[in-house]
Design a protein around this motif. Structure first.
Motif, short mmCIF file in Angstrom:
data_model
loop_
_atom_site.label_atom_id
_atom_site.label_comp_id
_atom_site.label_asym_id
_atom_site.label_seq_id
_atom_site.Cartn_x
_atom_site.Cartn_y
_atom_site.Cartn_z
N GLY A 40 18.50 18.87 43.82
CA GLY A 40 17.97 18.55 42.51
C GLY A 40 17.30 19.71 41.80
N THR A 41 17.08 20.83 42.53
CA THR A 41 16.43 21.98 41.89
C THR A 41 17.42 23.02 41.40
OG1 THR A 41 16.19 23.20 43.99
CG2 THR A 41 14.40 21.69 43.37
N TYR A 42 18.69 22.90 41.79
CA TYR A 42 19.68 23.90 41.38
C TYR A 42 20.81 23.22 40.60
CZ TYR A 42 22.19 22.26 45.55
OH TYR A 42 22.82 21.48 46.49
N ASP A 43 21.55 24.04 39.85
CA ASP A 43 22.61 23.52 38.99
C ASP A 43 24.00 23.78 39.54
OD1 ASP A 43 20.90 22.67 36.70
OD2 ASP A 43 20.42 24.80 36.66
N GLN A 44 24.17 24.86 40.27
CA GLN A 44 25.49 25.17 40.81
C GLN A 44 25.37 26.10 42.00
OE1 GLN A 44 26.49 28.01 37.10
NE2 GLN A 44 28.14 28.02 38.61
N ILE B 222 29.23 35.12 50.85
CA ILE B 222 27.83 34.89 50.47
C ILE B 222 27.83 33.76 49.46
CG2 ILE B 222 25.71 35.88 49.53
CD1 ILE B 222 26.83 38.66 50.16
N ALA B 223 26.95 32.79 49.65
CA ALA B 223 26.80 31.67 48.71
C ALA B 223 25.45 31.81 48.01
CB ALA B 223 26.87 30.34 49.43
N PHE B 224 25.44 31.47 46.72
CA PHE B 224 24.22 31.55 45.91
C PHE B 224 23.94 30.20 45.27
CE2 PHE B 224 26.34 35.66 45.90
CZ PHE B 224 25.31 36.56 46.15
N TRP B 225 22.70 29.76 45.37
CA TRP B 225 22.25 28.55 44.69
C TRP B 225 21.55 28.97 43.40
CZ3 TRP B 225 23.26 28.88 49.70
CH2 TRP B 225 23.80 27.77 50.35
N LEU B 226 22.06 28.49 42.27
CA LEU B 226 21.60 28.96 40.97
C LEU B 226 20.97 27.85 40.14
CD1 LEU B 226 24.70 31.12 39.88
CD2 LEU B 226 22.72 31.82 41.24
N ARG B 227 19.97 28.24 39.36
CA ARG B 227 19.36 27.34 38.38
C ARG B 227 19.49 27.97 37.00
NH1 ARG B 227 13.52 25.85 39.82
NH2 ARG B 227 13.13 28.03 39.26
N ALA B 228 20.00 27.18 36.06
CA ALA B 228 20.20 27.68 34.71
C ALA B 228 18.88 27.68 33.95
CB ALA B 228 21.22 26.81 33.97
N THR C 125 12.58 38.50 42.38
CA THR C 125 12.39 38.94 40.99
C THR C 125 12.70 37.84 39.98
OG1 THR C 125 14.67 39.78 40.84
CG2 THR C 125 12.96 41.32 41.61
N GLY C 126 13.57 36.88 40.38
CA GLY C 126 13.98 35.85 39.43
C GLY C 126 14.79 36.40 38.28
N ARG C 127 15.36 37.59 38.47
CA ARG C 127 16.11 38.25 37.40
C ARG C 127 17.35 37.43 37.01
NH1 ARG C 127 15.80 43.37 35.94
NH2 ARG C 127 14.64 43.90 37.84
N PRO C 128 17.59 37.22 35.71
CA PRO C 128 18.79 36.47 35.29
C PRO C 128 20.06 37.17 35.75
CG PRO C 128 17.24 36.69 33.46
CD PRO C 128 16.75 37.59 34.56
N VAL C 129 21.02 36.38 36.21
CA VAL C 129 22.28 36.93 36.69
C VAL C 129 23.45 36.23 36.01
CG1 VAL C 129 21.35 37.60 38.94
CG2 VAL C 129 22.32 35.32 38.65
N ASP C 130 24.57 36.94 35.95
CA ASP C 130 25.82 36.38 35.44
C ASP C 130 26.59 35.83 36.63
OD1 ASP C 130 28.37 35.86 34.54
OD2 ASP C 130 28.65 37.80 33.57
#
Length: 424
Positions: free
Chosen positions: A352-356, A369-375, A403-408
């Motif tokens: 519930g905390t991530y989008d994809q 490598i898998a990444f859990w992302l939040r928009a 860092t919480g840096r935005p990623v593409d």
């Protein structure tokens, strides 16, 4: 002020407690350090209990945090085989099971967790196991070896990390394995269905049978021995042994009886502590599996049961007890080894905390490598990352999380884009 006349007591002689005692001496504390544990073994690390030691690859002595002589050399007073039965915050004393009363100036609770028990008929039969302590692992190692020799069968209730690691160990001995799991995949709440299926496929390839969407309702036996398990969908699985691997509960009875503030069950329960690992009593701290800490980086209260948290939080609590300004904000980390799959997980991504979830690499070959992302308004933020058979990437992965840096997401999933380039 901390001086040589003070007494620091640590309740819980596991990894967190041992590392706290070590840190106190390294930081120059010259007062009494008393380490109390209810097990007879000196402090040891728990990962080998479901990994190298259970597999027969590690010797027993390899699990201990320090040699026995280290404690005397560093003037750490060990009280082993002694539960603490009472905590008196007013008198600032703890009472041991043998009636001894010990006063403290500062107290650290590192009481850990205990395995959750199956609440079904038949759990008193011989052949029903849990895995939490060294004695459990010693017994289970012998059981798995015997099952392998005799083509025996073990049913594992629970498809979490411990359940899967024991399944892998059991198959390495040649035992037959069935995993009963109420969710549709193993590790469903930890990884989600897609990545949970990666582990299901791995174990199926090694001969493990899964029974998803079901719970144990009864363990049947004869002459005190396990014969089979039954599930709530009417199935029966003949077996010789059963492992309950349905999670662990924080050991908080001592703290609760003393009136310390507890964390909400929604936060995983545990003893509520702030970012310095201090409880609601200013002279009492808590660390490791029993503590639910306000995490400055994640912005939520977390109770983390993994090895790295015990290793690092015990040391952080020791510094806080000495009066140092501490903000425990390490990125959560854990690892697993199953057959030829090695994995490291960093971060925290509760359902519930991530989008994809996006992956880079070859999931089918189990090298990715898998990444859990939040928009967010500025882009996607990495909440957690899991590297599977890809090594030496923990540093940049944790930096992306910190860092919480935005990623593409497209660049993140492209193996041709160096991870370091995503850090800016």
């Amino acid at each position: 002020m901390v001086d040589a006349h003070q007494t620091f007591v640590i309740v819980g002689a596991g990894l967190a407690g041992a590392k706290a005692a070590e840190a106190l001496r390294e930081q120059g504390f010259t007062g009494r350090v008393i380490l109390v544990g209810d097990e007879r073994d000196r402090p040891y690390e728990r990962p080998p209990l479901s990994k190298g030691y259970l597999l027969g690859k590690d010797e027993r002595d390899a699990v201990f945090v320090h040699p026995l002589a280290w404690y005397a050399e560093h003037h750490i007073e060990l009280h082993l085989g002694q539960p603490v039965v009472h905590l008196d915050r007013t008198a600032k004393t703890v009472t041991l099971g043998d009636g001894a009363v010990i006063g403290y100036d500062k107290l650290l609770l590192a009481t850990g967790a205990e395995p959750r028990r199956l609440d079904v008929p038949g759990t008193d039969l011989a052949g029903v196991h849990h895995l939490r302590r060294l004695a459990h692992a010693e017994r289970l190692r012998g059981v798995l070896s015997s099952l392998g020799r005799d083509n025996g069968h073990i049913v594992i209730a629970g498809g979490g990390w411990i359940g899967l690691e024991v399944a892998a160990a059991a198959r390495s001995y040649g035992a037959e394995v069935t995993v009963v799991e109420p969710e549709p995949t193993p590790l469903h709440s930890a990884l989600g269905p897609e990545l949970g299926e990666v582990f299901a496929d791995l174990h199926r390839e090694h001969g493990v049978r899964f029974h998803f969407g079901a719970r144990l309702t009864e363990i049947t036996g004869q002459d005190g021995m396990v014969l089979a398990v039954r599930t709530d969908d009417g199935e029966e699985h003949p077996c010789h042994d059963v492992l309950a691997a349905i999670g662990a509960a924080p050991r908080t009875a001592l703290a609760e009886a003393a009136g310390l503030t507890m964390a909400a069950r929604a936060d995983g329960g545990g003893i509520a502590v702030d970012a310095s690992l201090r409880t609601s009593d200013p002279d009492i701290y808590a660390a490791g599996d029993c503590a639910a800490a306000e995490h400055p980086l994640i912005g939520a209260r977390l109770r983390v049961e993994h090895w790295a948290n015990a290793l690092n939080a015990g040391q952080a609590a020791a510094r806080a007890m000495l009066g140092e300004s501490v903000s425990y904000d390490r990125v959560p980390y854990f690892f697993t080894d199953q057959y030829d799959l090695g994995m490291e997980f960093s971060g925290h991504a509760a359902p519930g905390t991530y989008d994809q979830v996006v992956c880079r690499g070859d999931v089918g070959k189990r090298q990715f490598i898998a990444f859990w992302l939040r928009a967010g308004e500025e882009g996607h933020q990495v909440l957690a990352a899991m590297n599977v058979n890809v090594w030496d990437v923990t540093g940049p992965l944790q930096e992306l999380i910190r860092t919480g840096r935005p990623v593409d997401p497209e660049r993140l999933s492209d193996p041709g884009v160096p991870l370091e380039s995503l850090l800016g």
